[in-house]
Design a protein around this motif. Structure first.
Motif, short mmCIF file in Angstrom:
data_model
loop_
_atom_site.label_atom_id
_atom_site.label_comp_id
_atom_site.label_asym_id
_atom_site.label_seq_id
_atom_site.Cartn_x
_atom_site.Cartn_y
_atom_site.Cartn_z
N GLN A 36 1.05 -1.60 0.07
CA GLN A 36 -0.16 0.02 0.19
C GLN A 36 0.65 0.91 0.08
N GLN A 37 1.92 1.18 0.58
CA GLN A 37 2.90 2.26 0.82
C GLN A 37 3.56 2.84 -0.11
N GLN A 38 3.79 1.61 -1.00
CA GLN A 38 5.08 1.81 -2.27
C GLN A 38 4.08 2.38 -3.27
N ARG A 39 2.47 1.91 -3.54
CA ARG A 39 1.43 2.06 -4.23
C ARG A 39 1.30 3.96 -4.34
N LEU A 40 0.97 4.09 -3.07
CA LEU A 40 0.68 5.26 -2.19
C LEU A 40 2.13 6.43 -3.29
#
Length: 321
Positions: free
Chosen positions: A233-237
């Motif tokens: 999730q953090q990398q996609r954000l």
């Protein structure tokens, strides 16, 4: 360490660069082949006479980046290709034909490895543990020259633990190398996530299957940082934020489209996560990027922006404002 023959008749020049660094009792280094448009073929051997003369007692470990070996090591037929790792016992004869390329090499005293390592003489090694070792050797070679004298003993011990776990996998050697192997696995999984980040079916099950790791271990490795799904999730954000801030992208981006392209099904959920992570909504981030671009005038892709070492530095500065 070796007798090298067959270079005189080569039509192509033997252009390569070697470097080695001392790591305690070990050597780590390798060769870069400087003429990738052509290769040279030569013989490389270690005869009984040379073995008696120099008395070297240890192992020569070589990770083949683009080089190949074939020949014999005692009764073992040698055929090692790119991506594989070869162990040569320096007290046992061998005769190889080498097709030159890039390599990473280590010279390791016999006392640092389990006795079982002698059985690997001339073998081509591959598989999950060897892939982890290859990752470790690449990192070690990049960073060894920056180690301080105080860090060297720890680096040598960590390297010994990883080598022992890979060459003689037992409960004891795996336990000794737990910290190092976990770090290697986290790096391997993180790299896989980064490469597959925009894939719609990226999931823990797929990671376990493609990386070769159990579900329980995957969860344990990422538990200290909030879990593997949080990492995704953090990398996609971050990737979505970069898309919104890209001055060379479309002037107007639909937030919902950016969210969908980066694995977020709900625009509302994406906006809430975005604001929690970066302190502003996606719309505010895009508006700020347009304002920055307008205040600086037209943006032309002519290299690194003034005052920044690379374009990424400039992007990060914009994102943090």
């Amino acid at each position: 360490m070796f007798d090298i023959d067959g270079l005189v008749e080569q039509q192509n020049p033997y252009d390569s660069s070697f470097d080695f660094s001392l790591l305690g009792q070990m050597l780590i280094g390798g060769r870069q082949w400087l003429c990738p448009s052509h290769v040279a073929v030569h013989a490389m051997s270690r005869s009984p006479r040379r073995i008696r003369a120099d008395g070297l007692d240890g192992y020569y470990v070589q990770l083949q980046i683009s080089e190949t070996f074939k020949g014999s090591a005692g009764s073992q037929v040698v055929n090692v290709g790119p991506g594989e790792l070869c162990v040569l016992d320096l007290t046992s004869p061998f005769a190889l034909q080498v097709t030159t390329g890039d390599t990473i090499c280590m010279v390791i005293p016999r006392t640092l490895l389990p006795a079982q390592a002698a059985r690997l003489h001339g073998h081509a090694l591959h598989g999950g543990m060897i892939r982890l070792l290859a990752d470790y050797l690449r990192s070690l070679r990049r960073n060894v020259t920056g180690l301080t004298p105080q860090e060297l003993p720890n680096a040598q011990q960590a390297t010994t633990n990883v080598l022992r776990a890979c060459f003689a996998t037992t409960d004891d050697t795996l336990h000794e190398a737990t910290v190092e192997l976990d770090a290697l696995l986290v790096n391997r999984v993180s790299g896989y996530i980064d490469r597959q980040l925009l894939s719609p079916d990226l999931s823990p099950d797929r990671i376990c299957k493609d990386v070769g790791i159990s579900r329980s271990r995957l969860y344990r490795l990422f538990e200290p940082t909030g879990g593997v799904m949080r990492r995704i999730q953090q990398q996609r954000l971050i990737r979505a934020r970069d898309a919104l801030l890209d001055p060379f992208g479309p002037h107007r981006k639909r937030i919902g489209e950016v969210a969908w392209r980066h694995g977020f099904i709900s625009e509302k959920h994406f906006s809430r996560l975005f604001k929690h992570t970066f302190g502003c909504t996606p719309s505010e981030a895009a508006a700020q990027a347009r304002h920055e671009q307008g205040s600086r005038g037209p943006v032309f892709d002519t290299g690194n922006p003034p005052g920044h070492s690379c374009f990424g530095d400039w992007m990060r500065e914009v994102a943090l404002r």
